[in-house]
Write an enzyme that holds these catalytic residues in place. Structure first.
Site, mmCIF file in Angstrom:
data_model
loop_
_atom_site.group_PDB
_atom_site.id
_atom_site.type_symbol
_atom_site.label_atom_id
_atom_site.label_comp_id
_atom_site.label_asym_id
_atom_site.label_seq_id
_atom_site.Cartn_x
_atom_site.Cartn_y
_atom_site.Cartn_z
ATOM 1 N N GLN A 8 -10.079 -4.396 -3.350
ATOM 2 C CA GLN A 8 -11.367 -3.976 -2.815
ATOM 3 C C GLN A 8 -12.521 -4.384 -3.726
ATOM 4 O O GLN A 8 -13.578 -4.841 -3.266
ATOM 5 C CB GLN A 8 -11.380 -2.455 -2.634
ATOM 6 C CG GLN A 8 -12.696 -1.892 -2.158
ATOM 7 C CD GLN A 8 -13.027 -2.278 -0.732
ATOM 8 O OE1 GLN A 8 -12.221 -2.064 0.155
ATOM 9 N NE2 GLN A 8 -14.196 -2.865 -0.507
ATOM 10 N N CYS A 41 -16.397 1.039 0.940
ATOM 11 C CA CYS A 41 -15.195 0.263 1.285
ATOM 12 C C CYS A 41 -14.780 0.430 2.735
ATOM 13 O O CYS A 41 -14.053 -0.412 3.253
ATOM 14 C CB CYS A 41 -14.043 0.602 0.345
ATOM 15 S SG CYS A 41 -13.938 2.302 -0.171
ATOM 16 N N ARG A 85 -13.284 -8.992 2.231
ATOM 17 C CA ARG A 85 -11.891 -8.651 1.915
ATOM 18 C C ARG A 85 -10.984 -9.859 2.191
ATOM 19 O O ARG A 85 -10.150 -10.223 1.380
ATOM 20 C CB ARG A 85 -11.422 -7.432 2.731
ATOM 21 C CG ARG A 85 -12.132 -6.122 2.420
ATOM 22 C CD ARG A 85 -11.932 -5.666 0.976
ATOM 23 N NE ARG A 85 -10.529 -5.625 0.590
ATOM 24 C CZ ARG A 85 -9.681 -4.615 0.867
ATOM 25 N NH1 ARG A 85 -10.124 -3.556 1.507
ATOM 26 N NH2 ARG A 85 -8.420 -4.655 0.469
ATOM 27 N N ARG A 110 0.877 -1.181 0.000
ATOM 28 C CA ARG A 110 0.000 0.000 0.000
ATOM 29 C C ARG A 110 0.906 1.220 0.000
ATOM 30 O O ARG A 110 1.721 1.399 0.913
ATOM 31 C CB ARG A 110 -0.924 0.010 1.216
ATOM 32 C CG ARG A 110 -1.686 1.326 1.359
ATOM 33 C CD ARG A 110 -2.821 1.266 2.342
ATOM 34 N NE ARG A 110 -3.941 0.511 1.803
ATOM 35 C CZ ARG A 110 -5.174 0.525 2.309
ATOM 36 N NH1 ARG A 110 -5.450 1.260 3.369
ATOM 37 N NH2 ARG A 110 -6.137 -0.191 1.757
ATOM 38 N N ASP A 168 -17.774 6.266 -1.316
ATOM 39 C CA ASP A 168 -16.455 6.225 -0.683
ATOM 40 C C ASP A 168 -16.229 7.610 -0.071
ATOM 41 O O ASP A 168 -16.981 8.560 -0.363
ATOM 42 C CB ASP A 168 -15.384 5.915 -1.754
ATOM 43 C CG ASP A 168 -13.991 5.679 -1.172
ATOM 44 O OD1 ASP A 168 -13.847 5.589 0.065
ATOM 45 O OD2 ASP A 168 -13.033 5.593 -1.972
ATOM 46 N N HIS A 208 -7.671 0.371 -6.610
ATOM 47 C CA HIS A 208 -7.843 -0.489 -5.430
ATOM 48 C C HIS A 208 -8.441 -1.825 -5.891
ATOM 49 O O HIS A 208 -9.587 -2.155 -5.562
ATOM 50 C CB HIS A 208 -8.747 0.196 -4.406
ATOM 51 C CG HIS A 208 -8.635 -0.356 -3.010
ATOM 52 N ND1 HIS A 208 -7.763 -1.375 -2.657
ATOM 53 C CD2 HIS A 208 -9.296 -0.015 -1.859
ATOM 54 C CE1 HIS A 208 -7.895 -1.626 -1.370
ATOM 55 N NE2 HIS A 208 -8.810 -0.824 -0.869
HETATM 56 N N1 CP Z 1 -11.321 -0.644 2.464
HETATM 57 C C1 CP Z 1 -10.025 -0.602 2.854
HETATM 58 O O1 CP Z 1 -9.100 -0.732 2.042
HETATM 59 O O2 CP Z 1 -9.857 -0.461 4.194
HETATM 60 P P1 CP Z 1 -8.494 -0.180 4.935
HETATM 61 O O3 CP Z 1 -8.013 1.176 4.509
HETATM 62 O O4 CP Z 1 -8.851 -0.237 6.388
HETATM 63 O O5 CP Z 1 -7.497 -1.238 4.546
HETATM 64 N N1 NVA Z 2 -10.432 6.164 -1.547
HETATM 65 C C1 NVA Z 2 -10.019 5.792 -0.198
HETATM 66 C C2 NVA Z 2 -10.166 4.328 -0.018
HETATM 67 C C3 NVA Z 2 -9.743 3.818 1.323
HETATM 68 C C4 NVA Z 2 -9.950 2.350 1.471
HETATM 69 C C5 NVA Z 2 -8.586 6.239 0.025
HETATM 70 O O1 NVA Z 2 -7.768 6.106 -0.889
HETATM 71 O O2 NVA Z 2 -8.289 6.721 1.106
#
Ligand code: CP
Ligand code: NVA
Length: 307
Positions: free
Chosen positions: A131, A258, A287, A101, A218, A128
């Site tokens: 997700q 998400c 997930r 990440r 989101d 993502h």
């Molecule tokens: N939805 C998601 O990716 O959650 P986190 O940021 O908690 O990993």
């Molecule tokens: N769009 C959000 C998703 C988090 C799971 C972000 O990037 O923060």
């Protein structure tokens, strides 16, 4: 190297295999699956905060017999400026796979180029993909098929881009309600349309929600966009997924998010904590099940599910 970096270009067949394997992993719990990750180490490198992705992968790796090591951005030398390529080379010698990440897509690509082991995309600023597999599995569980009408309410962000990739693979109908200045990448939209998806972008959330089976939203400001939060809150006023918006959706419509969510901003508490939002908690659980299938695809080249 079978990295899992994007849904772009994946076929409906591959995605369906991943969903079938995920569902099989879900059914196999708590009795477990063959421990085909035994003796394997997976590094989870999290340069941004994470709850679901991090713990979902940790538990998935553990339940498949492997061992996960978590490195946070601030707790590693990445935060002190060690180049991603050097980190990649070293982690690739210790570990059999890396879940990453990060911020810029270039960092993800650099990790994949230099690691020498499979790299899984756990959310950079652009996409993502992990997700969206959980989203699709949840839709299939609740509505019986992924071939339903989708509304995206909010920013044309990383999650929206991966949704456009999924729409391209399955030829889905997806209407996105986004304010001016916050549309998804037009090239991704054009590619999805060219692949046969029915994509519309509108300004009015009601127009997107009309007849939709899934209202997907989101956060308005993604990680790394905290300084824009105030401006975004103004731009997105009126983009709340609430009970009023559901009056325009189909009778069976569900909400997806998400998480983490901001109650009263992009989604009303009455939706998130009510029957329309019940699927969101399945989506979060999914997930972990989908992570198992993704790990199997990346490590073995195919997702067959538990033996
Ligand atoms: N939805 C998601 O990716 O959650 P986190 O940021 O908690 O990993
Ligand atoms: N769009 C959000 C998703 C988090 C799971 C972000 O990037 O923060």
């Amino acid at each position: 190297m079978p990295h899992f970096l994007t849904l772009a270009g994946l076929s409906a067949r591959t995605l369906t295999e991943l969903l079938d394997a995920s569902a099989a992993y879900k059914r196999a719990r708590p009795h477990g699956a063959a421990p085909w990750l035994a003796g394997k180490h997976v590094a989870l490198v999290m340069e941004k905060a994470s709850t679901r992705t991090r713990v979902g992968f940790e538990v998935a790796v553990h339940e498949l017999g492997g061992h996960a090591t978590v490195i946070t951005g601030s707790g590693s030398q990445l935060a002190r400026g060690e180049p991603v390529e050097d980190t990649a080379r070293v982690l690739g010698r210790f570990c059999h796979g890396i879940v990453f990440r990060t911020f810029g897509d270039d960092r993800l690509q650099t990790m994949a180029t230099h690691a020498g082991v499979p790299v899984i995309n756990a959310l950079p600023d652009r996409e993502h993909p992990c997700q969206i597999l959980a989203d699709l599995l949840t839709v299939r569980e609740h509505l019986g098929t992924v071939d339903v009408r989708y509304a995206w309410i909010g920013a044309g962000n990383n999650v929206a881009v991966s949704w456009l990739h999924a729409a391209a693979a399955f030829g889905l109908t997806l209407t996105l309600a986004c304010p001016d200045g916050y549309h998804p990448d037009p090239d991704v939209v054009a590619d999805a349309r060219a692949a046969g998806a029915s994509i519309e972008i509108v300004a009015d959330p009601v127009a997107a929600a009309r007849g939709a089976d899934v209202l997907r939203t989101d956060v308005w400001a993604s990680m790394g966009q905290e300084e824009e939060a105030r401006a975004r809150a103004q731009a997105f006023a009126g983009y709340l997924v609430d009970d009023g918006l559901f009056l325009h959706a189909s009778g069976r419509a569900i909400a997806l998010h998400c998480l983490p969510a901001h109650r009263g901003e992009e989604i009303a508490a009455s939706v998130l904590d009510g029957p329309r939002g019940a699927a969101i908690w399945d989506q979060a659980e999914n997930r972990m099940h989908t992570h198992k299938a993704i790990l199997e695809l990346a490590f073995t080249g195919g997702a067959r599910g538990p033996a």
